[in-house]
Write an enzyme that holds these catalytic residues in place. Structure first.
Site, short mmCIF file in Angstrom:
data_model
loop_
_atom_site.label_atom_id
_atom_site.label_comp_id
_atom_site.label_asym_id
_atom_site.label_seq_id
_atom_site.Cartn_x
_atom_site.Cartn_y
_atom_site.Cartn_z
N ASP A 1 0.86 -1.17 0.00
CA ASP A 1 0.00 0.00 0.00
C ASP A 1 0.90 1.23 0.00
O ASP A 1 1.59 1.52 0.98
CB ASP A 1 -0.90 -0.03 1.25
CG ASP A 1 -2.23 0.63 1.00
OD1 ASP A 1 -2.26 1.66 0.31
OD2 ASP A 1 -3.24 0.12 1.52
N GLU B 1 -6.18 4.21 -5.88
CA GLU B 1 -7.44 4.56 -5.24
C GLU B 1 -7.84 5.96 -5.70
O GLU B 1 -7.09 6.91 -5.49
CB GLU B 1 -7.29 4.55 -3.71
CG GLU B 1 -8.60 4.79 -2.99
CD GLU B 1 -8.43 5.24 -1.54
OE1 GLU B 1 -9.35 5.03 -0.75
OE2 GLU B 1 -7.37 5.81 -1.21
N HIS C 1 -11.34 -1.84 3.68
CA HIS C 1 -11.19 -1.45 5.08
C HIS C 1 -11.84 -0.10 5.39
O HIS C 1 -11.84 0.32 6.54
CB HIS C 1 -9.70 -1.39 5.42
CG HIS C 1 -8.99 -0.33 4.63
ND1 HIS C 1 -8.85 -0.39 3.26
CD2 HIS C 1 -8.44 0.84 5.01
CE1 HIS C 1 -8.22 0.69 2.82
NE2 HIS C 1 -7.96 1.46 3.87
N ASP C 2 -12.32 0.60 4.38
CA ASP C 2 -12.99 1.89 4.60
C ASP C 2 -14.50 1.78 4.44
O ASP C 2 -15.21 2.79 4.58
CB ASP C 2 -12.50 2.92 3.56
CG ASP C 2 -11.02 3.25 3.71
OD1 ASP C 2 -10.52 3.24 4.85
OD2 ASP C 2 -10.38 3.54 2.68
N ASP D 1 -2.65 4.62 -2.44
CA ASP D 1 -3.60 5.35 -1.61
C ASP D 1 -3.92 6.73 -2.19
O ASP D 1 -3.01 7.47 -2.58
CB ASP D 1 -2.95 5.52 -0.23
CG ASP D 1 -3.92 5.94 0.84
OD1 ASP D 1 -4.86 5.20 1.11
OD2 ASP D 1 -3.72 7.04 1.41
C1 GLC Z 1 -7.36 6.02 1.91
C2 GLC Z 1 -7.32 4.82 2.82
C3 GLC Z 1 -7.89 5.21 4.15
C4 GLC Z 1 -7.04 6.31 4.73
C5 GLC Z 1 -6.91 7.47 3.76
C6 GLC Z 1 -5.79 8.38 4.16
O1 GLC Z 1 -8.65 6.42 1.63
O2 GLC Z 1 -7.95 3.74 2.22
O3 GLC Z 1 -7.97 4.13 5.02
O4 GLC Z 1 -7.61 6.76 5.92
O5 GLC Z 1 -6.61 7.05 2.45
O6 GLC Z 1 -4.55 7.75 3.94
#
Ligand code: GLC
Ligand code: CA
Length: 547
Positions: free
Chosen positions: A101, A245, A319-320, A203
């Site tokens: 990640d 992402e 996980h979000d 991310d």
């Molecule tokens: C992404 C991650 C999340 C995190 C955010 C900041 O959205 O998936 O879990 O809090 O980035 O890094």
């Protein structure tokens, strides 16, 4: 036939591990890398080809590792670099690659770059971050809000300027306009690639091209230039899967990220399908009722837009996000059927499927009743802000139980032992009370389990090119209860039809969907042909393949 462009990760299934909650090897209540290693055999029998590992780097854990203080060290609670090397080697021996990640929009405020940067305006690393003077007359430079609530600017007393943080104040944003910063990031990525990792999940990658002075955060003017540079300087030329992402992504943007001649990424995570139910003002904390027609519209848009170029990622959860079966299925009366239905409709789509830990056994949202039980920084911040804005506490808790990030972060349920067998100590977050019934051990012993269904789908994708490369066509788009589509490759056709609700439904079937041959997936009795009409049981999903 798979085209010459065909890549190994198109027929692989990715499994996401949230290390903190997966398996604890030493009883300290926190999952760790040796715990993951001890479960690799399980993942091999599931058939996955890739593990996406949420961050395992050194971190003060303000946001559970998405706040990195050293990109080239492992967080001590997760293990050592030797443990990590062993994980890579043991995974590889089982045909599994590791995706790291890559959190490079921001670091932790404890990263040595930020510690230096905030020491003086002339500091060597000052320009690795985004600093602005107070507004004329004082106060924040702009009205930009942090995604975790409150202003996205924090004043630094010592140097008299504000720094930008789109997430918590302990996650200062990096300044991608600085070529020296970019060079450091690429070097770090190459260091990990040389250690044998398979690729990267990136991310909030759509935020790195930001132009804050013009109020632009996502999709900034230099975003694609940076990604192309990263590609050239690091993984370009290899077959490494990369997934960005991108909450802001439209299908048009996805073609820029993942188009075959773009030299950028393999695919992106888009979120249009999961945000359908979010409230206009309160967002995910006040969910709207489920609307299947709207969901299908989004899925179709993405499937069609990326039919000839680019590549989709397919997922219900991470996980979000809340647990898929609780969100889109029925985790009470039809948990097993609806979890299998959701898996079926997702895995037959065109794209690379992602399974979030526990989804494969049908884990559910957690029924917390008090804010003390929550751990997530976003939930805790929003709780404060929503209460201050006058939202009743019980409404907030209901919203958090529906959509909060902790739903996905309770311990993986391995067995009927205390805390689901996750730890012999006290877990950092409570286990779901249903762990005594819903767990891996029970699933392995049951041919009719959700797990058995996932194994079949993951295996099928490796066997059936039509599942990977077939042309997608949706049917019954306006039907409020049924999702239906076909995939076609050469003379091969697969028809998938599913009932998204807890009451039976009958429907006339369009001719293109009338396929006879064999049952590929079923959550009631196997069905080997779809005729002019179908009758579907609650949450029934069938996939039929032509011979
Ligand atoms: C992404 C991650 C999340 C995190 C955010 C900041 O959205 O998936 O879990 O809090 O980035 O890094
Ligand atoms: Ca541990």
């Amino acid at each position: 036939m798979p085209s010459a462009q065909s890549k190994w990760w198109q027929s692989a299934t990715v499994y996401q591990i949230y290390p903190r909650s997966f398996a604890d090897s030493n009883g300290d209540g926190v999952g760790d890398i040796p715990g993951i290693i001890s479960r690799l055999d399980y993942l091999q029998t599931l058939g996955i080809g890739v593990i996406w590992l949420s961050p395992i780097f050194a971190s003060p854990m303000d946001d559970n590792g998405y706040d990195i203080s050293d990109y080239q060290a492992i967080a001590p609670e997760f293990g050592t670099l030797d443990d990590f090397d062993q994980l890579v080697a043991e995974a590889r021996a089982r045909g599994i690659g590791i995706l790291l990640d890559l959190v490079v929009n921001h670091t932790s405020d404890e990263h040595r770059w930020f510690i230096d940067a905030r020491s003086a305006r002339e500091a060597a690393y000052r320009d690795f971050y985004v600093w602005r003077d107070p507004a004329p007359g004082g106060g924040v430079p702009t009205g930009l809000q942090s995604i975790f609530g409150g202003p996205a600017w924090t004043f630094d007393e010592r140097t008299g300027q504000y720094y930008l943080h789109q997430f918590s104040r302990r996650q200062p944003d990096l300044n991608w306009e600085n070529p020296a910063l970019r060079a450091e990031i690429y070097q770090m990525m190459n260091w990990w690639l040389a250690r044998g990792i398979a690729g990267f999940r990136m991310d909030v990658i759509d935020l790195i091209g930001k132009d804050v002075d013009r109020g632009v955060t996502a999709n900034g003017p230099r975003l694609h230039e940076y990604i192309q540079e990263m590609h050239r300087e690091t993984f370009g030329g290899s077959d490494a899967p990369t997934v960005g992402e991108a909450w802001s992504a439209t299908p048009e943007a996805a073609l820029l990220y993942s188009g075959r001649d773009r030299g950028e990424l393999s695919m992106v995570f888009q979120f249009e399908h999961v945000t359908q139910q979010w409230h206009e003002t309160w967002g995910k904390w006040q969910p709207k009722p489920f609307d299947l027609v709207a969901l299908k519209r989004v899925i179709n848009r993405w499937q069609y837009a990326l039919a000839d170029d680019g590549w989709n990622s397919l997922f219900w959860g991470n996980h979000d996000l809340p647990r898929a079966v609780s969100k889109y299925g029925d985790d009470k009366g039809f948990r097993v059927q609806s979890a299998k239905m959701l898996a079926t409709v997702l895995h037959f789509l065109r794209g690379t499927p992602y399974v979030y830990q526990g989804e494969e056994i049908g884990m559910t949202n957690v029924p917390f009743t008090s804010i003390e039980q929550f751990r997530d920084i976003e939930t805790l911040n929003m709780h404060r802000l929503h209460l201050a804005a006058g939202l009743p506490e019980s409404d907030f808790i209901a919203g958090a139980n529906a959509n909060g990030r902790d739903n996905a972060r309770t311990p993986m349920q391995w067995s009927a032992a205390p805390h689901g067998g996750f730890t012999t100590g006290t877990p950092w977050i409570e286990a779901n009370p249903n762990c005594a019934e819903i767990n891996v051990e029970a699933s392995l012993a049951d041919d009719g389990s959700v797990l058995a269904h996932y194994r079949r789908l993951v295996a099928l994708r490796k066997e059936l090119p039509v599942m990977v490369h077939g042309r997608y066509q949706s049917h019954l788009d306006g039907h409020p209860q049924i999702m239906a589509y076909t995939r076609t490759l050469g003379g091969q056709r697969v028809a998938v039809i599913a009932n998204f609700f807890g009451r039976p439904v009958a429907a006339d079937v369009p001719e293109e969907m009338q396929v006879a041959g064999k049952s590929l997936a079923a959550n009631y009795s196997p069905v080997s042909a779809i005729g002019k009409q179908v009758l579907l049981q609650p949450f029934e999903a069938i996939a039929v393949g032509s011979q």
